[in-house]
Design an enzyme around this catalytic site. Structure first.
Site, short mmCIF file in Angstrom:
data_model
loop_
_atom_site.label_atom_id
_atom_site.label_comp_id
_atom_site.label_asym_id
_atom_site.label_seq_id
_atom_site.Cartn_x
_atom_site.Cartn_y
_atom_site.Cartn_z
N SER A 170 0.73 -0.77 0.03
CA SER A 170 0.15 -0.21 0.19
C SER A 170 0.45 1.38 0.38
O SER A 170 1.45 1.40 -1.19
CB SER A 170 -0.88 0.45 1.00
OG SER A 170 -2.33 0.83 0.98
N ASP A 270 -10.02 -4.97 -5.14
CA ASP A 270 -9.04 -3.30 -4.22
C ASP A 270 -9.73 -2.48 -4.36
O ASP A 270 -9.31 -2.40 -5.38
CB ASP A 270 -7.50 -4.04 -3.51
CG ASP A 270 -7.20 -2.99 -3.34
OD1 ASP A 270 -7.04 -1.56 -2.64
OD2 ASP A 270 -5.00 -2.99 -3.18
#
Length: 331
Positions: A170, A270
Site C-alpha cells: 500500500s 481492492d
C-alpha cells in the site's frame, strides 16, 4: 491511541480511520497492537535504532533466520516499508510482525522493517526521507568505512549486498516506487549498492483522471484523495503530484526505475487494483530494461495477505502469496 477530550475540537477526520484534535492529539482506532521482538522457531528479531537525529529517531525491527555454525553463504537483504496510508500502523505491530514470522523462514532472508514518521504529525515527505535514510544506512554496512552507527552485526556478518531488495504494501509500495524513481537513480547508495529487486503489494497510487473501473465523479470525497490531502496537504499538484501519480506532470521516466526485477501484486476486490495494473502496464511500455511480473488474486481485498494471518483467519491464498514473495526474493 491518543486520549479524547470532550472539550477538544476535532480539526481533521477520516471517519473510522483517524481523528485529529486541536491540541495535537491523534486517534488511530484501526492500529494493530504493538508486539515485542521474538526468539521464534526459524528466526530471531530485535529492534534497532538507525538514526538518533531529531525530530524523531528512525528505528526498525530486524529479522534473522536461524544460522547454523556451518553456514557460510550470505543471505539476501529485504528492506521493507510498511503500509497504512502514511498515517497509521507500525513496523512493530502484530500485523507486520506476523507477516515476517511466516516470510523470513521460507525465504531465508534478513529483513529490515523500517519505522518511519507518520502524518499528520509529520506530513510527507517525512516518510520518504526516513525510508531513504534507512536504506542508505543498510547499504553503508557494505563498506569498510564503519562508523558507530553502521555496525549492525546481523548485516555485516550475514548480509549479501549483491542481493538487496526493497518492498512494501500500500503506502509502503508507494515508497518503494518513489525511492526507485526519485532517490536511487540520482544519488548512489553507499558502497554503490544496487537494488536487485522490488515488491509492490497493492500499491497506493492515484490521480484525478480515473483508471479502469474507478469512479468518474466524486473525487473530492474519494477515500484515497482524502488520505492524500491529510498526509501531504502542501503537495504541489494535489492528487496528481508525481509522488502519488507516477505518470503525473513532472514524474521521472519509468524507464529509469533503479532495480532489475519487480513484482507487482494486486487483488480483485481492492479499490486500488486498477491502479496497480495501470502501473504495471506503464512500466512495461516505458522501455525499462528490467523484468516485471504481475500477480493478481481473485476474490480478495486490500492487503489480505497481511490481514488474514494477523486476524487468525485461514487463508491459503495469503499463504500462496507469501510463498510467491519468498520465491521472488531468493531466485
Amino acid at each position: 491511541m491518543g486520549s479524547t477530550n470532550a472539550n477538544n475540537e476535532t480539526v481533521a477526520e477520516i471517519p473510522e480511520w483517524i481523528r485529529v484534535f486541536k491540541d495535537g492529539t491523534v486517534e488511530r482506532p484501526l492500529d494493530f497492537p504493538i508486539v515485542p521482538p521474538t526468539l521464534n522457531t526459524g528466526l530471531s528479531s530485535k529492534d534497532i535504532t538507525i538514526s538518533h537525529h531529531p525530530p524523531k529517531p528512525i528505528s526498525a525491527r530486524i529479522y534473522l533466520p536461524n544460522i547454523t555454525n556451518s553456514q557460510t553463504k550470505k543471505l539476501p537483504i529485504y528492506v521493507y516499508f510498511h503500509g497504512g496510508g502514511f498515517f497509521f500502523e507500525s513496523a512493530f505491530s502484530k500485523l507486520f510482525n506476523d507477516h515476517f514470522l511466516k516470510l523470513v523462514p521460507q525465504a531465508n532472508i534478513i529483513v529490515v522493517s523500517v519505522e518511519y514518521r507518520l502524518a499528520p504529525e509529520h506530513p510527507l515527505p517525512a516518510a520518504y526521507d526516513d525510508c531513504w535514510d534507512a536504506l542508505k544506512w543498510v547499504a553503508s554496512h557494505s563498506t569498510k568505512d564503519t562508523t558507530p552507527n553502521n555496525t549492525e552485526s546481523w548485516l555485516t556478518e550475514h548480509g549479501d549486498f549483491n542481493r538487496v531488495f526493497i518492498g512494501g504494501d500500500s503506502a509502503g509500495a508507494n515508497i518503494v516506487h518513489n525511492i526507485l524513481s526519485f532517490r536511487v537513480g540520482p544519488e548512489p547508495l553507499p558502497g554503490d549498492v544496487q537494488i536487485l529487486g522490488s515488491i509492490l503489494a497493492h500499491p497506493y497510487f492515484y490521480g484525478s483522471e480515473p483508471v479502469g473501473s474507478e469512479p468518474v465523479t466524486g473525487l473530492e470525497q474519494n477515500f484515497f484523495n482524502l488520505v492524500w490531502k491529510l498526509v501531504y496537504p502542501s503537495a504541489p499538484g494535489g492528487i496528481d503530484n508525481p509522488f502519488i501519480n507516477p505518470l503525473g506532470a513532472g514524474a521521472p521516466s519509468l524507464a529509469e526505475l533503479a532495480c532489475s526485477r519487480m513484482l507487482v501484486c494486486v487483488a480483485e476486490k481492492d479499490g486500488l487494483r486498477d491502479r496497480g495494473v495501470w502501473y504495471y502496464e506503464a512500466v512495461k511500455k516505458s522501455g525499462w530494461k528490467g523484468e516485471i511480473q504481475l500477480f493478481e488474486e481473485k476474490d480478495e481485498d486490500h492487503v489480505y495477505h497481511l490481514l488474514k494471518p494477523a486476524l487468525n483467519q485461514d487463508s491459503h491464498k495469503a499463504d500462496a502469496l507469501i510463498k510467491l514473495m519468498a520465491s521472488f526474493l531468493v531466485n
